[in-house]
Design a protein around this motif. Sequence first.
Motif, PDB file in Angstrom:
ATOM      1  N   THR A  14       0.853  -1.192   0.000  1.00  0.00           N
ATOM      2  CA  THR A  14       0.000   0.000   0.000  1.00  0.00           C
ATOM      3  C   THR A  14       0.892   1.246   0.000  1.00  0.00           C
ATOM      4  OG1 THR A  14      -0.064   0.122   2.421  1.00  0.00           O
ATOM      5  CG2 THR A  14      -1.741  -1.240   1.332  1.00  0.00           C
ATOM      6  N   LYS A  15       0.302   2.410  -0.166  1.00  0.00           N
ATOM      7  CA  LYS A  15       1.096   3.650  -0.178  1.00  0.00           C
ATOM      8  C   LYS A  15       1.833   3.843   1.147  1.00  0.00           C
ATOM      9  CE  LYS A  15      -1.505   6.262  -3.638  1.00  0.00           C
ATOM     10  NZ  LYS A  15      -2.266   7.518  -3.937  1.00  0.00           N
ATOM     11  N   GLN A  16       1.167   3.501   2.234  1.00  0.00           N
ATOM     12  CA  GLN A  16       1.800   3.619   3.552  1.00  0.00           C
ATOM     13  C   GLN A  16       2.962   2.633   3.682  1.00  0.00           C
ATOM     14  OE1 GLN A  16      -0.909   3.158   6.821  1.00  0.00           O
ATOM     15  NE2 GLN A  16       0.632   3.631   8.382  1.00  0.00           N
ATOM     16  N   GLN A  17       2.773   1.418   3.174  1.00  0.00           N
ATOM     17  CA  GLN A  17       3.835   0.415   3.212  1.00  0.00           C
ATOM     18  C   GLN A  17       4.991   0.802   2.290  1.00  0.00           C
ATOM     19  OE1 GLN A  17       1.438  -3.024   2.223  1.00  0.00           O
ATOM     20  NE2 GLN A  17       1.349  -3.702   4.358  1.00  0.00           N
ATOM     21  N   GLN A  18       4.669   1.377   1.134  1.00  0.00           N
ATOM     22  CA  GLN A  18       5.710   1.862   0.224  1.00  0.00           C
ATOM     23  C   GLN A  18       6.563   2.921   0.910  1.00  0.00           C
ATOM     24  OE1 GLN A  18       4.288   3.140  -3.644  1.00  0.00           O
ATOM     25  NE2 GLN A  18       2.889   1.398  -3.802  1.00  0.00           N
ATOM     26  N   GLN A  19       5.905   3.790   1.642  1.00  0.00           N
ATOM     27  CA  GLN A  19       6.623   4.855   2.348  1.00  0.00           C
ATOM     28  C   GLN A  19       7.600   4.273   3.363  1.00  0.00           C
ATOM     29  OE1 GLN A  19       4.041   7.667   4.253  1.00  0.00           O
ATOM     30  NE2 GLN A  19       5.711   8.929   5.052  1.00  0.00           N
ATOM     31  N   LEU A  20       7.178   3.232   4.083  1.00  0.00           N
ATOM     32  CA  LEU A  20       8.041   2.612   5.095  1.00  0.00           C
ATOM     33  C   LEU A  20       9.169   1.814   4.432  1.00  0.00           C
ATOM     34  CD1 LEU A  20       8.596   2.296   8.039  1.00  0.00           C
ATOM     35  CD2 LEU A  20       6.910   0.453   8.164  1.00  0.00           C
ATOM     36  N   ILE A  21       8.874   1.158   3.309  1.00  0.00           N
ATOM     37  CA  ILE A  21       9.920   0.447   2.574  1.00  0.00           C
ATOM     38  C   ILE A  21      10.970   1.434   2.063  1.00  0.00           C
ATOM     39  CG2 ILE A  21      10.431  -0.846   0.450  1.00  0.00           C
ATOM     40  CD1 ILE A  21       7.766  -2.298   0.826  1.00  0.00           C
ATOM     41  N   ASN A  22      10.504   2.544   1.492  1.00  0.00           N
ATOM     42  CA  ASN A  22      11.425   3.565   0.993  1.00  0.00           C
ATOM     43  C   ASN A  22      12.253   4.166   2.120  1.00  0.00           C
ATOM     44  OD1 ASN A  22      10.384   3.129  -1.556  1.00  0.00           O
ATOM     45  ND2 ASN A  22       8.940   4.842  -1.439  1.00  0.00           N
ATOM     46  N   GLN A  23      11.628   4.336   3.277  1.00  0.00           N
ATOM     47  CA  GLN A  23      12.339   4.860   4.442  1.00  0.00           C
ATOM     48  C   GLN A  23      13.416   3.873   4.898  1.00  0.00           C
ATOM     49  OE1 GLN A  23       9.713   6.110   7.571  1.00  0.00           O
ATOM     50  NE2 GLN A  23      11.365   6.791   8.918  1.00  0.00           N
ATOM     51  N   THR A  24      13.091   2.577   4.849  1.00  0.00           N
ATOM     52  CA  THR A  24      14.060   1.548   5.215  1.00  0.00           C
ATOM     53  C   THR A  24      15.244   1.549   4.254  1.00  0.00           C
ATOM     54  OG1 THR A  24      12.257   0.173   6.076  1.00  0.00           O
ATOM     55  CG2 THR A  24      14.384  -0.899   5.748  1.00  0.00           C
ATOM     56  N   LEU A  25      14.949   1.675   2.963  1.00  0.00           N
ATOM     57  CA  LEU A  25      16.015   1.752   1.956  1.00  0.00           C
ATOM     58  C   LEU A  25      16.949   2.924   2.248  1.00  0.00           C
ATOM     59  CD1 LEU A  25      13.890   1.061  -1.270  1.00  0.00           C
ATOM     60  CD2 LEU A  25      15.589  -0.473  -0.270  1.00  0.00           C
ATOM     61  N   LEU A  59      26.336   1.766  16.241  1.00  0.00           N
ATOM     62  CA  LEU A  59      24.990   1.938  15.711  1.00  0.00           C
ATOM     63  C   LEU A  59      23.961   1.962  16.835  1.00  0.00           C
ATOM     64  CD1 LEU A  59      22.955   2.090  13.397  1.00  0.00           C
ATOM     65  CD2 LEU A  59      23.051  -0.407  13.233  1.00  0.00           C
ATOM     66  N   THR A  60      24.123   1.075  17.804  1.00  0.00           N
ATOM     67  CA  THR A  60      23.208   1.042  18.958  1.00  0.00           C
ATOM     68  C   THR A  60      23.235   2.376  19.694  1.00  0.00           C
ATOM     69  OG1 THR A  60      23.551  -1.348  19.223  1.00  0.00           O
ATOM     70  CG2 THR A  60      22.649  -0.149  21.101  1.00  0.00           C
ATOM     71  N   GLU A  61      24.425   2.923  19.870  1.00  0.00           N
ATOM     72  CA  GLU A  61      24.571   4.219  20.543  1.00  0.00           C
ATOM     73  C   GLU A  61      23.992   5.342  19.696  1.00  0.00           C
ATOM     74  OE1 GLU A  61      28.771   4.332  21.096  1.00  0.00           O
ATOM     75  OE2 GLU A  61      28.763   3.011  22.864  1.00  0.00           O
ATOM     76  N   LEU A  62      24.175   5.256  18.379  1.00  0.00           N
ATOM     77  CA  LEU A  62      23.671   6.283  17.473  1.00  0.00           C
ATOM     78  C   LEU A  62      22.150   6.352  17.505  1.00  0.00           C
ATOM     79  CD1 LEU A  62      24.568   8.324  15.213  1.00  0.00           C
ATOM     80  CD2 LEU A  62      24.126   6.477  13.577  1.00  0.00           C
ATOM     81  N   LYS A  63      21.500   5.194  17.594  1.00  0.00           N
ATOM     82  CA  LYS A  63      20.041   5.144  17.599  1.00  0.00           C
ATOM     83  C   LYS A  63      19.438   5.749  18.861  1.00  0.00           C
ATOM     84  CE  LYS A  63      18.333   1.142  16.151  1.00  0.00           C
ATOM     85  NZ  LYS A  63      18.210  -0.325  15.994  1.00  0.00           N
ATOM     86  N   CYS A  64      20.261   5.910  19.887  1.00  0.00           N
ATOM     87  CA  CYS A  64      19.795   6.510  21.138  1.00  0.00           C
ATOM     88  C   CYS A  64      19.913   8.038  21.125  1.00  0.00           C
ATOM     89  CB  CYS A  64      20.585   5.951  22.321  1.00  0.00           C
ATOM     90  SG  CYS A  64      20.307   4.194  22.628  1.00  0.00           S
ATOM     91  N   GLU A  65      20.646   8.577  20.168  1.00  0.00           N
ATOM     92  CA  GLU A  65      20.820  10.032  20.078  1.00  0.00           C
ATOM     93  C   GLU A  65      19.554  10.668  19.505  1.00  0.00           C
ATOM     94  OE1 GLU A  65      24.327  11.219  18.022  1.00  0.00           O
ATOM     95  OE2 GLU A  65      25.626   9.766  19.068  1.00  0.00           O
ATOM     96  N   PRO A  66      19.140  11.821  20.050  1.00  0.00           N
ATOM     97  CA  PRO A  66      17.896  12.472  19.613  1.00  0.00           C
ATOM     98  C   PRO A  66      17.837  12.750  18.118  1.00  0.00           C
ATOM     99  CG  PRO A  66      18.729  13.489  21.622  1.00  0.00           C
ATOM    100  CD  PRO A  66      19.791  12.541  21.158  1.00  0.00           C
ATOM    101  N   TYR A  68      18.955  10.995  15.744  1.00  0.00           N
ATOM    102  CA  TYR A  68      18.922   9.790  14.909  1.00  0.00           C
ATOM    103  C   TYR A  68      17.892   8.768  15.382  1.00  0.00           C
ATOM    104  CZ  TYR A  68      23.301  11.701  13.164  1.00  0.00           C
ATOM    105  OH  TYR A  68      24.261  12.522  12.616  1.00  0.00           O
ATOM    106  N   VAL A  69      16.903   9.199  16.154  1.00  0.00           N
ATOM    107  CA  VAL A  69      15.879   8.270  16.646  1.00  0.00           C
ATOM    108  C   VAL A  69      15.046   7.708  15.499  1.00  0.00           C
ATOM    109  CG1 VAL A  69      15.694   9.256  18.969  1.00  0.00           C
ATOM    110  CG2 VAL A  69      14.348  10.235  17.100  1.00  0.00           C
ATOM    111  N   TRP A  70      15.064   8.378  14.344  1.00  0.00           N
ATOM    112  CA  TRP A  70      14.297   7.903  13.185  1.00  0.00           C
ATOM    113  C   TRP A  70      14.812   6.556  12.678  1.00  0.00           C
ATOM    114  CZ3 TRP A  70      17.929   7.899   9.286  1.00  0.00           C
ATOM    115  CH2 TRP A  70      18.980   8.823   9.396  1.00  0.00           C
ATOM    116  N   LEU A  71      16.026   6.186  13.089  1.00  0.00           N
ATOM    117  CA  LEU A  71      16.547   4.879  12.702  1.00  0.00           C
ATOM    118  C   LEU A  71      15.787   3.745  13.381  1.00  0.00           C
ATOM    119  CD1 LEU A  71      20.400   5.566  12.798  1.00  0.00           C
ATOM    120  CD2 LEU A  71      19.020   5.114  10.759  1.00  0.00           C
TER     121      LEU A  71
END
Length: 214
Positions: A14-25, A59-66, A68-71
């Motif tokens: 779906t469009k929402q799923q496409q958006q999340l796939i593109n975000q993952t890419l 990477l684990t530490e990076l994901k905790c930084e404000p 880069y939380v989008w990761l």
Amino acid sequence: MLQQKGYQYRIYPTKQQQQLINQTLGCVRFVYNRFLNIRKEAWTNSKTSVTYKQTSKMLTELKCEPDYVWLNVVDSTSLQQALKDLDKGFKNFFAKKAGYPRYKSKHNHCLSYRSQCVNNNIAITNGKLKLPKIGLVKIKLSRNFTGRILNVTVSRKATGKYFVSLCVEEEVEIFPNNGGEIGIDVGIKDFYSDSNGDVAANPKTLKKYSKKLA
């Protein structure tokens, strides 16, 4: 005998799923390029080799930084796989099997990411494919398979179409040849292997006698 086989299918997110796939890419590309740069600078500045284990911790530490939380929005195994692919690229380079790892571009004709199957997070359910973080996606099951799903590669082609490649571990029955014709594959690591499952080691004659030849 257990054997790994690949099955490719087209999916219709779906469009929402496409958006999340593109975000993952995008996240996978960001992680790969960022840690390629870190490993490259570490070697240039201090001749220090950064390992996969170290990048995983970073990477684990990076994901905790404000900033880069989008990761955390995307599947974590896909980000770890990007680090593993990068590490494999460096190992192949030092083994002189490939060139130096290059940065990934968002303009490639085909973009993809790979997720590992953990706790049945990748499965065929009621004719749909369950993907980590994405949910149930409509899929064209052109071929059936039996066995255990190990991982999935999700790709977006230049045409905008989406596909998945499932790596499946299946039980394959090997039938005896009974004196008939066989297929032979000549390689480098092994001298040859045949369709009966027989493998002959490479004698490496040139390497063995190179000094005498010189």
